[in-house]
Design an enzyme around this catalytic site. Structure first.
Site, PDB file in Angstrom:
ATOM      1  CG  HIS A   6      -4.867 -43.305   1.747  1.00 26.65           C
ATOM      2  ND1 HIS A   6      -4.343 -43.860   2.896  1.00 26.65           N
ATOM      3  CD2 HIS A   6      -4.633 -44.213   0.765  1.00 26.65           C
ATOM      4  CE1 HIS A   6      -3.816 -45.042   2.621  1.00 26.65           C
ATOM      5  NE2 HIS A   6      -3.981 -45.291   1.341  1.00 26.65           N
ATOM      6  CG  ASP A  26      -4.390 -42.464   6.027  1.00 21.81           C
ATOM      7  OD1 ASP A  26      -5.291 -42.010   5.308  1.00 21.81           O
ATOM      8  OD2 ASP A  26      -3.682 -43.442   5.699  1.00 21.81           O
ATOM      9  CB  SER A  30      -4.142 -48.559   1.716  1.00 26.53           C
ATOM     10  OG  SER A  30      -2.803 -48.274   1.400  1.00 26.53           O
TER      11      SER A  30
END
Length: 367
Positions: free
Chosen positions: A134, A165, A235
């Site tokens: 993402h 992901d 992230s």
């Protein structure tokens, strides 16, 4: 301890003021009343039986040594020893964490993709960067990679696996680049110490990547969960074991910020070819579900009107190979299919009722 009846017998102490004559007279009275003596004997026997039964209820515990008496500072020596051991172990962990941070920090980067930011880690000398899917997004996007000392390098996003992901980026320009080793998540165990590094809140000039230490909570095929505190901006950053090897990539923040999800690094290795080719992994559709726990790729369900159904696959079929590559379990089948594109035709060797057959399947699309 429960209340115990007082023992019967000679209870005189050194301060007893009775004379010898008085004691003799008392003995004579007992002789005159034989029932009194018998009563005393039975009371002693009952007392002994009660004491024996009470000790037996304690079991082996009554033979264990009593706890150590407090020392001069009022603390139990055994407890002090245990605390000292725990402190020594934590110091060892601290030293290993410091060594890991020194070793890996040069390869931990910030990923700037307008308008978003994330983190990543370089894993090859020629500049391949692991990050979250993402964060990287679709293949072919321009990115800027920022190293800890502030150096900025251009890059391009490559393949992505939306289901896992996972994403990959390639640095432009000449290397060699600082990089770290990819580990093996199957070597992790719940309770293992791990080190999470990233850019919480996004990249900040002059601030080194931020380090957090925690433990592995659980490991399943498609995720690693830890109690390392993560926030937005982390992230795509790396999770390291205490050998300094990447074992996961930060993916999702849990409801509690200390319960977070990381992509297992093994999935990058399993889909490396497709990622480097810029493939959007997982779009190719076969249309089966298998037994994840079995030691073979046994098909449990076949979706009606799916490519698998049209090719003739059936429940209880066991897939032995795909395009000549051996399939050991359902996970290996899924990993291989992730590298395919919609429209590709695959050749499956199938075991059905003791007979080997070959089927060709034209893969569909999930979109």
């Amino acid at each position: 301890m429960p209340n115990m009846p007082a023992p019967v017998g000679d209870t005189r102490s050194a301060s007893d003021s009775r004379s010898f004559d008085e004691t003799k007279e008392a003995a004579t009275m007992h002789k005159r009343h034989g029932w009194g003596n018998r009563l005393m004997v039975w009371r002693r026997r009952l007392w002994g039986l009660w004491l024996l039964g009470w000790l037996l209820t304690l079991g082996p515990a009554w033979t264990e040594p009593l706890p150590s008496k407090p020392d001069a500072d009022g603390q139990n020596p055994a407890a002090k020893t245990s605390v000292a051991q725990e402190i020594a172990e934590l110091r060892q962990v601290q030293q290993r964490v410091q060594a890991v941070v020194r070793k890996v920090t040069p390869a931990v980067v910030a990923v700037l993709i307008n308008p978003g930011q994330g983190s990543g880690v370089v894993v090859t000398a020629d500049g391949y960067v692991l990050t979250a899917g993402h964060v990287s997004g679709k293949p072919g996007r321009d990115v800027v990679i920022v190293f800890p000392e502030g150096k900025r390098v251009k890059g391009k996003t490559l393949g992505v696996n939306p289901q896992m992901d996972s994403g990959l980026i390639k640095l432009e320009g000449n290397g060699p680049w600082p990089h770290v080793e990819m580990g093996d998540v199957t070597q992790l165990r719940p309770g293992d110490w791990v080190v999470a590094i990233g850019h919480p809140g996004g990249y900040r000039p002059g601030r080194s990547p931020v380090v957090r230490v925690g433990r592995v909570l659980r490991i399943v095929q498609q995720l690693v969960q830890t109690d390392c505190t993560l926030v937005g901006g982390d992230s795509g950053g790396p999770l390291f074991d205490l050998e300094g090897r990447v074992v996961g990539i930060h993916s999702r923040i849990g409801g509690d910020i200390s319960q977070n999800i990381h992509v297992p690094v093994n999935t990058y290795r399993e889909t490396w070819e497709a990622l480097t080719e810029g493939t959007i992994i997982g779009l190719a559709y076969l249309g089966v579900r298998g037994d994840e726990s079995a030691e073979q790729a046994k098909i449990l369900e076949v979706d009606p009107e799916s490519p698998a159904a049209k090719a003739g696959l059936q429940p209880n079929d066991v897939i032995l190979s795909c395009d000549g590559k051996k399939i050991t379990d359902y996970r290996s089948l899924r990993s291989l299919l992730w590298q395919k594109r919609p429209g590709d035709t695959v050749r499956l060797e199938v075991l059905r009722g003791g007979e080997r057959i070959e089927l060709k399947v034209r893969l569909g699309s999930r979109q």
